[in-house]
Design an enzyme around this catalytic site. Structure first.
Site, PDB file in Angstrom:
ATOM      1  N   THR A 144       0.191  -1.138  -0.335  1.00  0.00           N
ATOM      2  CA  THR A 144       0.096   0.059   0.123  1.00  0.00           C
ATOM      3  C   THR A 144       0.932   1.641   0.404  1.00  0.00           C
ATOM      4  O   THR A 144       2.355   1.343   0.765  1.00  0.00           O
ATOM      5  CB  THR A 144      -0.550   0.140   1.007  1.00  0.00           C
ATOM      6  OG1 THR A 144      -0.204   0.384   2.453  1.00  0.00           O
ATOM      7  CG2 THR A 144      -2.037  -0.644   1.720  1.00  0.00           C
ATOM      8  N   GLU A 158      -6.193  -3.366   0.228  1.00  0.00           N
ATOM      9  CA  GLU A 158      -6.450  -4.383   1.123  1.00  0.00           C
ATOM     10  C   GLU A 158      -7.677  -5.372   0.065  1.00  0.00           C
ATOM     11  O   GLU A 158      -7.863  -6.716   1.469  1.00  0.00           O
ATOM     12  CB  GLU A 158      -6.413  -3.997   2.464  1.00  0.00           C
ATOM     13  CG  GLU A 158      -4.981  -2.940   3.425  1.00  0.00           C
ATOM     14  CD  GLU A 158      -4.902  -2.019   2.825  1.00  0.00           C
ATOM     15  OE1 GLU A 158      -5.731  -1.430   1.533  1.00  0.00           O
ATOM     16  OE2 GLU A 158      -3.993  -1.270   3.181  1.00  0.00           O
ATOM     17  N   LYS A 182     -13.790  18.052  10.304  1.00  0.00           N
ATOM     18  CA  LYS A 182     -14.894  18.309  11.720  1.00  0.00           C
ATOM     19  C   LYS A 182     -15.642  20.083  12.276  1.00  0.00           C
ATOM     20  O   LYS A 182     -14.087  20.618  12.787  1.00  0.00           O
ATOM     21  CB  LYS A 182     -14.769  17.647  12.964  1.00  0.00           C
ATOM     22  CG  LYS A 182     -14.111  16.416  12.287  1.00  0.00           C
ATOM     23  CD  LYS A 182     -14.133  15.178  13.828  1.00  0.00           C
ATOM     24  CE  LYS A 182     -14.574  13.850  13.313  1.00  0.00           C
ATOM     25  NZ  LYS A 182     -12.791  12.969  13.780  1.00  0.00           N
ATOM     26  N   TRP A 211     -19.762  16.630  11.042  1.00  0.00           N
ATOM     27  CA  TRP A 211     -18.380  16.320   9.810  1.00  0.00           C
ATOM     28  C   TRP A 211     -18.888  16.672   8.266  1.00  0.00           C
ATOM     29  O   TRP A 211     -20.083  16.906   8.184  1.00  0.00           O
ATOM     30  CB  TRP A 211     -18.352  14.871   9.582  1.00  0.00           C
ATOM     31  CG  TRP A 211     -17.979  14.355  10.568  1.00  0.00           C
ATOM     32  CD1 TRP A 211     -16.914  14.886  11.718  1.00  0.00           C
ATOM     33  CD2 TRP A 211     -17.528  12.525  10.585  1.00  0.00           C
ATOM     34  NE1 TRP A 211     -17.047  13.710  12.353  1.00  0.00           N
ATOM     35  CE2 TRP A 211     -16.804  11.949  11.870  1.00  0.00           C
ATOM     36  CE3 TRP A 211     -18.313  11.482   9.406  1.00  0.00           C
ATOM     37  CZ2 TRP A 211     -16.348  11.478  12.296  1.00  0.00           C
ATOM     38  CZ3 TRP A 211     -17.948   9.930  10.518  1.00  0.00           C
ATOM     39  CH2 TRP A 211     -16.895  10.390  11.751  1.00  0.00           C
TER      40      TRP A 211
HETATM   41  P1  AMP Z   1      -5.829   2.551  -2.863  1.00  0.00           P
HETATM   42  O1  AMP Z   1      -5.514   1.018  -1.778  1.00  0.00           O
HETATM   43  O2  AMP Z   1      -4.392   2.734  -3.031  1.00  0.00           O
HETATM   44  O3  AMP Z   1      -6.454   1.588  -4.041  1.00  0.00           O
HETATM   45  O4  AMP Z   1      -6.485   3.594  -2.307  1.00  0.00           O
HETATM   46  C1  AMP Z   1      -7.633   2.497  -1.529  1.00  0.00           C
HETATM   47  C2  AMP Z   1      -8.328   4.328  -1.460  1.00  0.00           C
HETATM   48  O5  AMP Z   1      -8.556   4.500  -2.463  1.00  0.00           O
HETATM   49  C3  AMP Z   1      -9.966   3.886  -0.515  1.00  0.00           C
HETATM   50  O6  AMP Z   1      -9.503   3.408   0.698  1.00  0.00           O
HETATM   51  C4  AMP Z   1     -10.813   5.146  -0.767  1.00  0.00           C
HETATM   52  O7  AMP Z   1     -10.210   6.268   0.024  1.00  0.00           O
HETATM   53  C5  AMP Z   1     -10.092   5.702  -2.427  1.00  0.00           C
HETATM   54  N1  AMP Z   1     -11.419   5.413  -3.244  1.00  0.00           N
HETATM   55  C6  AMP Z   1     -11.261   4.181  -4.288  1.00  0.00           C
HETATM   56  N2  AMP Z   1     -11.684   4.109  -4.811  1.00  0.00           N
HETATM   57  C7  AMP Z   1     -12.991   5.202  -4.892  1.00  0.00           C
HETATM   58  C8  AMP Z   1     -13.769   5.853  -5.369  1.00  0.00           C
HETATM   59  N3  AMP Z   1     -14.634   4.825  -6.161  1.00  0.00           N
HETATM   60  N4  AMP Z   1     -14.882   6.750  -4.088  1.00  0.00           N
HETATM   61  C9  AMP Z   1     -13.748   7.885  -3.099  1.00  0.00           C
HETATM   62  N5  AMP Z   1     -12.838   7.438  -2.855  1.00  0.00           N
HETATM   63  C10 AMP Z   1     -11.518   5.815  -3.854  1.00  0.00           C
END
Ligand code: AMP
Length: 551
Positions: free
Chosen positions: A193, A338, A446, A451
């Site tokens: 990640t 994840e 916040k 929120w």
């Molecule tokens: P990654 O592990 O780098 O793929 O990032 C995952 C994170 O990207 C998620 O926990 C979200 O915060 C964000 N994310 C992924 N898809 C979306 C979506 N369609 N809308 C908003 N946030 C997203």
């Protein structure tokens, strides 16, 4: 019924869910399906699934000859291309672990994760030769570096001592190889990640989780990958396995088009048209480039009809342009490294068909419905479950057979809460089960105990014709704790004042949601996966109100 008696066991075959079974099935039943790749060497390469399977078997023999044992990690620094696909199947299929590395990470971080993963071999595309030359001395676990090209492209200067040539290795190997059978829970792939704080953490996918995810993600309610499709994953194979498409496309029998390093609007458009792409997948920023190219040049898509957009919130303005002006259906998807990554996908229910256009669009804008295999819930700060009313935001937790249970080498310790994985996202869920992400927990604003969802504010700002990109951050405020401030990048040549931007919000949000100020910048800071780094914006503007003395 008493619990004492053992269950009556089913009478079906016990066959482990292994990644090699996808390739074996595809070669046997869809062997003639095409795989087309734009190579970093400059040309376009094409062959069939049957050819891919034969070369993957050769590669598996190469891995054995290089001494790669079951469970050992093999790193890749590569674009979307056929050789990377061969590695996907050969490494995992032979029982080793494919470690895809994001080349956009800082070289120090790359060296760190290669060492953390203890990669035995590192395969890389020509583009990354300078990067590999720089980090090679800091990768003591790597026994050999393999350039994913032919002898003609090998550097003459010999800066990397143990450098091998992919095509030479394959040419010398036999394609006679029997994929081994082993426990489906064995590790298959590793992806780190790109956490904004601390060191990257590894998510270790299993064969079972990968195959189940590939199955579920191909279903109609999810990505709907079918044999008649031509699929071009723009989403990189170095980030969460290109959302599982290298697996789901092969098990579906579709044609696969891999765009290599050329991800600009023109290169993508040309490939879409020449290869007859029907379906694609990528993060919003990629679509912005492609859509701008198509509109600015008065072009249209001949075959492209469906795309899945995720990784970050899809701006409604982008969705509207794709649907209304370019006739491309948009599936909004949410997931994370994840989660292999798919969690939810957007789409309508049968009864939404009677809604007016605007009502349908409101449903499609949400991140969508859980796909079977994923369960989710939202909770408050005290872990109390919150209602699915579409209004109350809470911390989002998930569980399922393709959700992480612990990070590689137990980094970060016990990550689950009562068996659920805390996603770090904040969301609402409506009575129909549709998820809407309102923020990252750490980005939530916040204000006066309430929120404020920064994604909503950003979407409104990006609907203004002068705005290219917007990010909303909470800045410290002596009275309200935090107040939203909008950071805006204008389109080239566009003009917009602070007052005009703020006026654009009037009537669209509750009064206390109105940003307190607007800051114009040339560009937003982004990380290795293209996401805006709000922590860096907060560092820059965090003391804004204190410094300005505003109350
Ligand atoms: P990654 O592990 O780098 O793929 O990032 C995952 C994170 O990207 C998620 O926990 C979200 O915060 C964000 N994310 C992924 N898809 C979306 C979506 N369609 N809308 C908003 N946030 C997203």
């Amino acid at each position: 019924m008493t619990n004492a008696a053992p269950p009556l066991m089913g009478g079906m075959m016990d066959q482990p869910l292994l990644i090699s079974s996808i390739l074996r099935f595809a070669a046997r039943h869809y062997g003639g399906s095409e795989i087309v790749s734009r190579r970093v060497e400059g040309d376009v390469h094409r062959y069939t699934v049957r050819d891919c399977a034969a070369r993957a078997r050769r590669l598996a023999n190469v891995l054995g000859a290089q001494g790669v044992a079951m469970g050992e990690r093999v790193g890749t620094l590569a674009w979307n291309g056929y050789r990377h696909l061969e590695l996907y199947y050969a490494v995992s299929g032979s029982g080793a672990v494919l470690h895809t590395i994001n080349p956009r990470l800082h070289p120090d971080q790359i060296a760190y994760i290669v060492d953390h993963a203890q990669d035995q071999l590192l395969f890389f595309d020509l583009t990354f030769l300078p990067l590999v030359e720089a980090i090679a001395p800091r990768c003591p676990s790597v026994k050999a570096f393999v350039l994913m090209s032919d002898r003609a492209h090998l550097p003459a200067d010999g800066k990397i001592a143990n450098l091998l040539c992919y095509e030479d290795l394959l040419a010398a190997a036999s394609d006679d190889y029997a994929w081994p059978e082993f426990d489906e829970h064995a590790a298959a792939a590793l992806c780190y990640t790109s956490g904004t704080t601390g060191n990257p953490k590894g998510v270790l996918y299993s064969h079972r989780s990968t195959v189940l995810h590939a199955y579920a993600s191909a279903m109609p309610n999810a990505l709907n990958v079918a044999a008649a499709d031509v699929v071009l994953p723009v989403v990189p194979m170095f980030h969460v396995n290109a959302w599982g498409l290298p697996y789901s496309v092969l098990l579906s029998g579709a044609k696969l088009v891999l765009p290599g390093a050329a991800l600009d609007g023109k290169s993508l458009y040309d490939l879409f048209e020449v290869e007859g792409v029907t379906f694609s997948a990528g993060v919003p920023t990629v679509w912005l480039g492609l859509v701008n190219h198509v509109l600015q040049n008065g072009l249209a898509f001949s075959t492209f009809r469906r795309t899945v957009i995720g990784g970050a919130a899809c701006p409604p303005a982008l969705m509207d342009t794709l649907i209304d002006r370019l006739d491309v259906k948009v599936i909004h998807a949410w997931g994370m490294t994840e989660m292999s990554p798919l969690g939810t996908t957007g789409g309508l229910l049968a009864r939404h068909r009677d809604l007016p256009e605007a009502g349908q669009r409101a449903v499609l804008r949400k991140q969508g419905h859980a796909i079977f295999g994923v369960d989710m819930k939202i909770v408050d700060d005290d872990s109390k479950q919150l209602p699915w009313d579409g209004r109350t935001p809470g911390h989002l937790l998930v569980k399922g057979p393709w959700v992480v249970s612990r990070y590689f080498r137990d980094e970060g310790g016990d990550v689950l809460q009562d068996g659920w994985f805390p996603t770090g996202d904040v969301a609402t869920i409506d009575p129909d089960g549709f998820l809407q992400i309102t923020d990252r927990s750490k980005d939530v604003i916040k204000s006066g105990g309430e929120w404020i969802g920064s994604i909503d504010l950003e979407n409104i700002a990006m609907a203004h014709p002068a705005v290219l990109q917007a990010a909303c951050i909470g800045v410290r405020h002596p009275k309200w704790d935090e107040r939203p401030v909008l950071v805006v990048v204008l389109r080239p040549e566009a003009r917009l004042t602070r007052a005009e931007m703020l006026r654009f919000f009037e009537g669209k949000v509750a009064k206390f949601w109105m940003p307190d100020d607007v800051v114009f910048v040339d560009a937003l800071p982004t990380g290795a996966t293209g996401k805006v780094q709000k922590n860096r914006l907060r560092e820059r503007f965090g003391d804004y109100f204190v410094l300005n003395g505003a109350v």
